[in-house]
Design a protein around this motif. Structure first.
Motif, PDB file in Angstrom:
ATOM      1  N   ILE A  67     -72.131  60.325  19.045  1.00  0.00           N
ATOM      2  CA  ILE A  67     -72.452  61.682  18.617  1.00  0.00           C
ATOM      3  C   ILE A  67     -73.080  62.391  19.805  1.00  0.00           C
ATOM      4  CG2 ILE A  67     -73.840  63.082  17.036  1.00  0.00           C
ATOM      5  CD1 ILE A  67     -73.727  60.586  15.125  1.00  0.00           C
ATOM      6  N   TYR A  68     -72.501  63.511  20.212  1.00  0.00           N
ATOM      7  CA  TYR A  68     -72.986  64.257  21.362  1.00  0.00           C
ATOM      8  C   TYR A  68     -73.488  65.611  20.903  1.00  0.00           C
ATOM      9  CZ  TYR A  68     -70.467  60.674  23.914  1.00  0.00           C
ATOM     10  OH  TYR A  68     -70.042  59.478  24.391  1.00  0.00           O
ATOM     11  N   LEU A  69     -74.681  65.973  21.332  1.00  0.00           N
ATOM     12  CA  LEU A  69     -75.281  67.245  20.974  1.00  0.00           C
ATOM     13  C   LEU A  69     -75.332  68.122  22.216  1.00  0.00           C
ATOM     14  CD1 LEU A  69     -78.234  65.841  18.824  1.00  0.00           C
ATOM     15  CD2 LEU A  69     -76.010  66.649  18.024  1.00  0.00           C
ATOM     16  N   GLY A  70     -74.422  69.075  22.303  1.00  0.00           N
ATOM     17  CA  GLY A  70     -74.371  69.990  23.432  1.00  0.00           C
ATOM     18  C   GLY A  70     -73.507  69.467  24.567  1.00  0.00           C
ATOM     19  N   LYS A  72     -73.382  69.611  28.980  1.00  0.00           N
ATOM     20  CA  LYS A  72     -74.153  69.917  30.180  1.00  0.00           C
ATOM     21  C   LYS A  72     -73.165  70.209  31.303  1.00  0.00           C
ATOM     22  CE  LYS A  72     -78.083  68.359  32.820  1.00  0.00           C
ATOM     23  NZ  LYS A  72     -79.127  67.353  32.923  1.00  0.00           N
ATOM     24  N   GLU A  73     -73.084  71.483  31.663  1.00  0.00           N
ATOM     25  CA  GLU A  73     -72.134  71.938  32.681  1.00  0.00           C
ATOM     26  C   GLU A  73     -70.719  71.487  32.351  1.00  0.00           C
ATOM     27  OE1 GLU A  73     -73.777  70.518  36.369  1.00  0.00           O
ATOM     28  OE2 GLU A  73     -75.611  71.677  36.094  1.00  0.00           O
ATOM     29  N   GLY A  74     -70.357  71.561  31.073  1.00  0.00           N
ATOM     30  CA  GLY A  74     -69.020  71.211  30.614  1.00  0.00           C
ATOM     31  C   GLY A  74     -68.793  69.734  30.364  1.00  0.00           C
ATOM     32  N   ASP A  75     -69.765  68.896  30.676  1.00  0.00           N
ATOM     33  CA  ASP A  75     -69.629  67.453  30.485  1.00  0.00           C
ATOM     34  C   ASP A  75     -70.412  66.991  29.263  1.00  0.00           C
ATOM     35  OD1 ASP A  75     -68.087  67.132  32.820  1.00  0.00           O
ATOM     36  OD2 ASP A  75     -69.888  66.980  34.058  1.00  0.00           O
ATOM     37  N   LEU A  76     -69.981  65.863  28.698  1.00  0.00           N
ATOM     38  CA  LEU A  76     -70.704  65.282  27.578  1.00  0.00           C
ATOM     39  C   LEU A  76     -72.079  64.806  28.039  1.00  0.00           C
ATOM     40  CD1 LEU A  76     -67.862  63.167  25.938  1.00  0.00           C
ATOM     41  CD2 LEU A  76     -68.807  65.322  25.117  1.00  0.00           C
ATOM     42  N   PRO A  77     -73.080  64.935  27.189  1.00  0.00           N
ATOM     43  CA  PRO A  77     -74.423  64.492  27.568  1.00  0.00           C
ATOM     44  C   PRO A  77     -74.517  62.973  27.643  1.00  0.00           C
ATOM     45  CG  PRO A  77     -74.404  65.256  25.306  1.00  0.00           C
ATOM     46  CD  PRO A  77     -73.045  65.543  25.867  1.00  0.00           C
ATOM     47  N   THR A  78     -75.475  62.492  28.403  1.00  0.00           N
ATOM     48  CA  THR A  78     -75.687  61.051  28.557  1.00  0.00           C
ATOM     49  C   THR A  78     -77.106  60.632  28.168  1.00  0.00           C
ATOM     50  OG1 THR A  78     -76.318  61.374  30.864  1.00  0.00           O
ATOM     51  CG2 THR A  78     -73.996  60.868  30.431  1.00  0.00           C
ATOM     52  N   GLU A  79     -77.975  61.595  27.891  1.00  0.00           N
ATOM     53  CA  GLU A  79     -79.377  61.312  27.591  1.00  0.00           C
ATOM     54  C   GLU A  79     -79.511  60.820  26.150  1.00  0.00           C
ATOM     55  OE1 GLU A  79     -83.277  61.040  28.701  1.00  0.00           O
ATOM     56  OE2 GLU A  79     -81.705  61.811  29.994  1.00  0.00           O
ATOM     57  N   PRO A  80     -79.916  59.545  25.937  1.00  0.00           N
ATOM     58  CA  PRO A  80     -80.042  59.053  24.562  1.00  0.00           C
ATOM     59  C   PRO A  80     -81.247  59.667  23.856  1.00  0.00           C
ATOM     60  CG  PRO A  80     -80.725  57.363  26.108  1.00  0.00           C
ATOM     61  CD  PRO A  80     -80.224  58.530  26.924  1.00  0.00           C
ATOM     62  N   VAL A  81     -81.114  59.901  22.553  1.00  0.00           N
ATOM     63  CA  VAL A  81     -82.248  60.410  21.787  1.00  0.00           C
ATOM     64  C   VAL A  81     -83.197  59.257  21.469  1.00  0.00           C
ATOM     65  CG1 VAL A  81     -80.915  62.312  20.803  1.00  0.00           C
ATOM     66  CG2 VAL A  81     -81.094  60.188  19.542  1.00  0.00           C
ATOM     67  N   ILE A  82     -84.439  59.601  21.185  1.00  0.00           N
ATOM     68  CA  ILE A  82     -85.465  58.608  20.837  1.00  0.00           C
ATOM     69  C   ILE A  82     -85.373  58.321  19.342  1.00  0.00           C
ATOM     70  CG2 ILE A  82     -87.964  58.264  20.616  1.00  0.00           C
ATOM     71  CD1 ILE A  82     -87.121  58.040  23.460  1.00  0.00           C
ATOM     72  N   LEU A  83     -85.437  57.065  18.978  1.00  0.00           N
ATOM     73  CA  LEU A  83     -85.455  56.656  17.580  1.00  0.00           C
ATOM     74  C   LEU A  83     -86.906  56.689  17.100  1.00  0.00           C
ATOM     75  CD1 LEU A  83     -82.975  53.664  17.906  1.00  0.00           C
ATOM     76  CD2 LEU A  83     -82.475  55.977  17.108  1.00  0.00           C
ATOM     77  N   GLY A  84     -87.204  57.610  16.206  1.00  0.00           N
ATOM     78  CA  GLY A  84     -88.585  57.891  15.818  1.00  0.00           C
ATOM     79  C   GLY A  84     -89.376  56.707  15.305  1.00  0.00           C
ATOM     80  N   HIS A  85     -88.845  55.941  14.351  1.00  0.00           N
ATOM     81  CA  HIS A  85     -89.602  54.820  13.794  1.00  0.00           C
ATOM     82  C   HIS A  85     -89.817  53.722  14.830  1.00  0.00           C
ATOM     83  CE1 HIS A  85     -88.125  56.363   9.740  1.00  0.00           C
ATOM     84  NE2 HIS A  85     -89.410  56.597   9.803  1.00  0.00           N
ATOM     85  N   LYS A  86     -88.783  53.447  15.629  1.00  0.00           N
ATOM     86  CA  LYS A  86     -88.934  52.422  16.657  1.00  0.00           C
ATOM     87  C   LYS A  86     -89.941  52.853  17.722  1.00  0.00           C
ATOM     88  CE  LYS A  86     -84.707  49.825  16.285  1.00  0.00           C
ATOM     89  NZ  LYS A  86     -85.204  48.458  16.239  1.00  0.00           N
ATOM     90  N   MET A  87     -89.925  54.143  18.078  1.00  0.00           N
ATOM     91  CA  MET A  87     -90.880  54.646  19.070  1.00  0.00           C
ATOM     92  C   MET A  87     -92.304  54.566  18.517  1.00  0.00           C
ATOM     93  SD  MET A  87     -91.172  55.782  22.067  1.00  0.00           S
ATOM     94  CE  MET A  87     -92.041  56.848  23.165  1.00  0.00           C
TER      95      MET A  87
END
Length: 160
Positions: A67-70, A72-87
């Motif tokens: 699942i990609y949100l947004g 970045k300069e036309g490319d798919l994002p690579t930054e993983p989201v933080i999992l709230g409960h695990k964090m």
């Protein structure tokens, strides 16, 4: 992105174009289903909304291995989201394990009460050899947390 459909004016196959000032699709008794062999694209010059009812069991489900949100300069994002409960577990721990904040508090308590120094009659003050074991225990706990940190990152959802 691997596949981008041809624009309607370029596509060289059978297609149906519905062009109007407004379109409404309404299923009174069941569902509206959209199927495609390659892609379904939505585009707007304004906002795009998904609304469900206010009922507690209403859901909005996105089911995909990636699942990609947004973009970045036309490319798919690579930054993983933080999992709230695990964090949260990593930061504050749980019933069985210490979290980072517990360990930091423990280290500060140790510095204040357990660490001792040897002041020889002459020369510089040196750490006491008895400090080694408690410090090594804290370092070991920090290494466990450091190694578990990657579990806080989603392998599925990426964002910009």
């Amino acid at each position: 992105m691997n596949y981008i459909p041809d624009a309607p004016n370029i596509y060289q196959g059978k297609q149906i174009i519905i062009d109007s000032d407004r379109l409404i699709f309404n299923a009174k008794d069941d569902s509206i289903l959209l199927f495609s062999n390659k892609a379904i694209g939505f585009s707007t010059n304004g906002s795009f909304h998904f609304d469900t009812s206010d009922k507690q069991d209403s859901k909005f489900v996105v089911n995909s291995p990636n699942i990609y949100l947004g973009l970045k300069e036309g490319d798919l994002p690579t930054e993983p989201v933080i999992l709230g409960h695990k964090m949260q577990e990593w930061m504050v721990g749980d019933d069985l394990t210490e979290g980072l904040l517990d360990l930091l508090e423990d280290i500060l308590d140790m510095i204040g009460s357990e660490i001792s120094y040897i002041a020889p009659p002459s020369g510089p003050t040196t750490p006491n050899a008895a400090n080694i074991a408690p410090i090594e225990r804290r370092i070991s706990k920090l290494n466990v947390l450091k190694n578990k940190f990657k579990e806080n990152l989603s392998n599925q959802v990426k964002t910009v």
